[in-house]
Motif scaffolding. Structure first.
Motif, short mmCIF file in Angstrom:
data_model
loop_
_atom_site.label_atom_id
_atom_site.label_comp_id
_atom_site.label_asym_id
_atom_site.label_seq_id
_atom_site.Cartn_x
_atom_site.Cartn_y
_atom_site.Cartn_z
N GLY A 285 20.29 -30.33 49.24
CA GLY A 285 20.86 -31.56 48.27
C GLY A 285 22.05 -31.35 47.48
O GLY A 285 22.92 -32.28 47.35
N MET A 286 22.63 -29.89 47.58
CA MET A 286 23.88 -29.81 46.79
C MET A 286 24.97 -30.01 47.88
O MET A 286 25.88 -30.50 47.62
CB MET A 286 24.15 -28.23 46.40
CG MET A 286 23.57 -28.06 45.00
SD MET A 286 24.81 -29.06 43.92
CE MET A 286 23.92 -28.85 42.31
N ALA A 287 24.61 -29.74 49.01
CA ALA A 287 25.94 -30.16 50.12
C ALA A 287 25.80 -31.64 50.28
O ALA A 287 26.85 -32.15 50.26
CB ALA A 287 24.89 -29.70 51.44
N LEU A 288 24.90 -32.45 50.13
CA LEU A 288 25.03 -33.72 49.94
C LEU A 288 25.84 -34.25 48.65
O LEU A 288 26.56 -35.27 48.79
CB LEU A 288 23.75 -34.63 50.12
CG LEU A 288 22.64 -34.53 51.58
CD1 LEU A 288 21.26 -34.89 51.02
CD2 LEU A 288 23.47 -35.21 52.47
N HIS A 289 25.50 -33.80 47.59
CA HIS A 289 26.23 -34.10 46.43
C HIS A 289 27.68 -33.72 46.68
O HIS A 289 28.64 -34.58 46.38
CB HIS A 289 25.83 -33.05 45.41
CG HIS A 289 26.66 -33.36 44.25
ND1 HIS A 289 26.62 -34.57 43.36
CD2 HIS A 289 27.25 -32.31 43.35
CE1 HIS A 289 27.56 -34.28 42.48
NE2 HIS A 289 28.21 -33.10 42.35
N ALA A 290 28.05 -32.53 47.45
CA ALA A 290 29.60 -32.32 47.32
C ALA A 290 30.23 -33.25 48.34
O ALA A 290 31.35 -33.71 48.25
CB ALA A 290 29.65 -30.95 47.96
N LEU A 291 29.45 -33.83 49.43
CA LEU A 291 30.03 -34.59 50.38
C LEU A 291 30.17 -36.02 49.82
O LEU A 291 31.26 -36.97 50.04
CB LEU A 291 29.02 -35.04 51.48
CG LEU A 291 29.04 -33.69 52.52
CD1 LEU A 291 27.78 -34.01 53.52
CD2 LEU A 291 30.19 -33.50 53.28
N ALA A 292 29.10 -36.40 48.45
CA ALA A 292 29.52 -37.79 47.93
C ALA A 292 30.40 -37.67 46.86
O ALA A 292 30.89 -38.64 46.51
CB ALA A 292 27.96 -38.11 47.46
N GLU A 293 30.54 -36.33 46.22
CA GLU A 293 31.41 -36.29 44.97
C GLU A 293 32.31 -35.15 45.33
O GLU A 293 32.24 -34.13 44.69
CB GLU A 293 30.80 -36.21 43.92
CG GLU A 293 29.93 -37.33 43.26
CD GLU A 293 30.87 -38.38 42.80
OE1 GLU A 293 32.35 -37.99 42.74
OE2 GLU A 293 30.59 -39.47 42.26
N PRO A 294 33.33 -35.04 46.28
CA PRO A 294 34.17 -33.87 46.73
C PRO A 294 35.27 -33.53 45.47
O PRO A 294 35.47 -32.58 45.21
CB PRO A 294 35.10 -34.36 47.68
CG PRO A 294 34.75 -35.80 47.98
CD PRO A 294 33.58 -36.28 47.15
N GLY A 295 35.47 -34.48 44.54
CA GLY A 295 36.16 -34.24 43.37
C GLY A 295 35.39 -33.24 42.23
O GLY A 295 36.41 -32.48 41.75
N HIS A 296 34.13 -33.11 42.41
CA HIS A 296 33.42 -32.08 41.58
C HIS A 296 33.61 -30.55 42.26
O HIS A 296 33.40 -29.91 41.36
CB HIS A 296 32.02 -32.46 41.60
CG HIS A 296 31.67 -33.59 40.97
ND1 HIS A 296 30.21 -33.98 40.39
CD2 HIS A 296 32.57 -34.72 40.18
CE1 HIS A 296 30.29 -35.12 39.77
NE2 HIS A 296 31.71 -35.33 39.66
N HIS A 297 34.07 -30.39 43.32
CA HIS A 297 33.82 -29.27 44.04
C HIS A 297 35.29 -29.04 44.87
O HIS A 297 35.34 -28.98 46.25
CB HIS A 297 32.78 -29.11 45.01
CG HIS A 297 31.45 -29.46 44.53
ND1 HIS A 297 30.66 -28.47 43.67
CD2 HIS A 297 30.85 -30.69 44.18
CE1 HIS A 297 29.71 -29.26 43.20
NE2 HIS A 297 29.70 -30.45 43.54
N PRO A 298 36.48 -28.81 44.18
CA PRO A 298 37.77 -28.70 44.93
C PRO A 298 37.67 -27.42 45.81
O PRO A 298 38.35 -27.69 46.79
CB PRO A 298 38.58 -28.53 43.69
CG PRO A 298 37.84 -28.04 42.42
CD PRO A 298 36.54 -28.71 42.71
N GLY A 299 36.83 -26.60 45.42
CA GLY A 299 36.73 -25.35 46.35
C GLY A 299 36.20 -25.42 47.73
O GLY A 299 36.34 -24.63 48.50
N LEU A 300 35.49 -26.63 47.96
CA LEU A 300 34.68 -26.93 48.91
C LEU A 300 35.53 -28.12 49.91
O LEU A 300 34.80 -28.68 50.72
CB LEU A 300 33.17 -27.22 48.78
CG LEU A 300 32.35 -26.81 48.16
CD1 LEU A 300 31.03 -27.27 47.67
CD2 LEU A 300 32.21 -25.41 48.76
N GLN A 301 36.77 -28.45 49.52
CA GLN A 301 37.66 -29.34 50.09
C GLN A 301 37.62 -29.24 51.69
O GLN A 301 37.25 -30.12 52.70
CB GLN A 301 38.93 -29.35 49.62
CG GLN A 301 39.71 -30.80 50.08
CD GLN A 301 39.11 -32.12 49.65
OE1 GLN A 301 38.72 -32.15 48.55
NE2 GLN A 301 38.70 -32.74 50.49
#
Length: 368
Positions: free
Chosen positions: A26-42
């Motif tokens: 679920g968090m992986a899908l969130h990071a893919l949908a909102e990459p701006g929330h997770h700059p470290g996962l760019q």
């Protein structure tokens, strides 16, 4: 504001730290949908999206409101199993089996959290049998666009069908990218769970929760856990247990599941040195308010460059010393100004490192 968890009577053996592959997906899908929330996962986001099948990418858009704007409780189904003692599955398949064990009412209520949260921490009407609540859900979905209306209508008309669709979609995501990601992350999450479990066993709940996040504290007098967030909520273990679920992909989000009749759960990001001590919501508000005054902003211009006495600042700004002292007091209370004595003089200076973090602290505070 905060979320509180009543832990009166909670036995130590009813507290567990367990990773969840479904929650991490679920968090992986969130990071893919909102990459701006997770700059470290760019880098990870770019890698996954560059090789994502276009058909799967289109399916991601069908229900991305389950993970884009809020983290739906459908990704933490273990908490909804009656008895308050169910752990997340060891594998994604086991976690998905737990999702299948939720009642249709539980599944629909959790899935509609993104669009129609009538209540959360109190008992809600049965959305599947109450026509007024159903109509309200569709009206709220309509304000979010036709895509959400279609999904909400499907969900209300055919919960088992949507649940089966969601399971197939998540299994396809696993095959496409998550299985590889989970094989790398699960070792880190298992090690973190082991460390937190050792802290629980040898140091107690307060120490373990401090290690989870500095914004999670135990009020031993009141018998409750307090999580500093920009929302208000309450729940209780009430004879059940407490689950702590670590995530590698979740920073800066700290999710608290406090849904009525579900087991309380903290879904916390594995620690990051640069965000080890985020300010409380109150501290953040103090700092933003302190800097909103034009006189204090002008004072900061001087104090960022060098140390000054109150008299020097008063002369530079054409104000009295008591007026300057009042403004300095506000800045010091907010933790923005440091003070040191040199002989008979008291020198003030802006803490530039704190001010430099304001942007990231504000973002972390509202996304926590």
């Amino acid at each position: 504001m905060s979320v509180s968890i009543d832990i009166a009577g909670l036995r130590p053996e009813r507290i567990a730290v367990v990773p969840s592959p479904l929650a991490e997906l679920g968090m992986a899908l969130h990071a893919l949908a909102e990459p701006g929330h997770h700059p470290g996962l760019q880098g990870w986001v770019t890698s996954v999206t560059s090789r994502l099948d276009s058909h799967l990418a289109d399916r991601m858009c069908e229900a991305d409101f389950l993970w884009r704007t809020t983290f739906s409780d459908v990704f933490l189904p273990c908490a909804g199993i009656p008895g308050g003692s169910t752990f997340p599955g060891a594998t994604l398949a086991e976690d998905l089996d737990l999702l299948d064990k939720l009642t249709d009412e539980q599944f629909v209520d959790a899935a509609l959290e993104f669009t129609c949260p009538l209540t959360y921490d109190t008992k809600a009407p049965d959305i599947l049998s109450d026509p007024v609540v159903r109509r309200r859900a569709l009206e709220v979905a309509a304000t979010r666009g036709p895509q959400q209306v279609r999904f909400a209508r499907r969900l209300l008309d055919d919960p088992p069908g949507v649940r089966a669709w969601l399971r197939r979609f998540l299994e396809d995501c696993d095959a496409a990218f998550f299985e590889e990601t989970w094989s790398r992350l699960r070792h880190q999450l298992t090690a973190d769970a082991r460390r937190k479990t050792e802290l629980l066993r040898h140091k107690g709940l307060a120490e373990a929760l401090t290690a989870v996040s500095p914004v999670v504290t135990v009020d031993e007098t009141a018998g409750r856990i307090v999580v500093d967030k920009l929302i208000q909520g309450r729940t209780a273990t009430a004879g059940g247990g407490l689950l702590l679920v670590p995530t590698s992909l979740g920073l800066p989000h700290l999710n608290v599941l406090f849904r009525y009749s579900w087991q309380p759960l903290l879904h916390y990001p594995v620690g990051s040195p640069e965000l080890a001590s985020p300010p409380s919501v109150e501290q953040l508000a103090l700092r933003m308010t302190a800097l909103s005054h034009p006189v204090r902003m002008r004072l900061c211009r001087h104090l960022a460059r060098s140390e000054y006495t109150t008299s020097e600042l008063a002369q530079a700004h054409g104000m009295t010393a008591p007026e300057i002292s009042r403004h300095l007091g506000v800045l010091k209370k907010a933790g923005l100004v440091t003070t040191r004595r040199r002989g008979r003089y008291v020198l003030h200076q802006l803490d530039v490192s704190v001010v430099a973090r304001l942007g990231s602290d504000f973002l972390e505070g509202i996304l926590r």
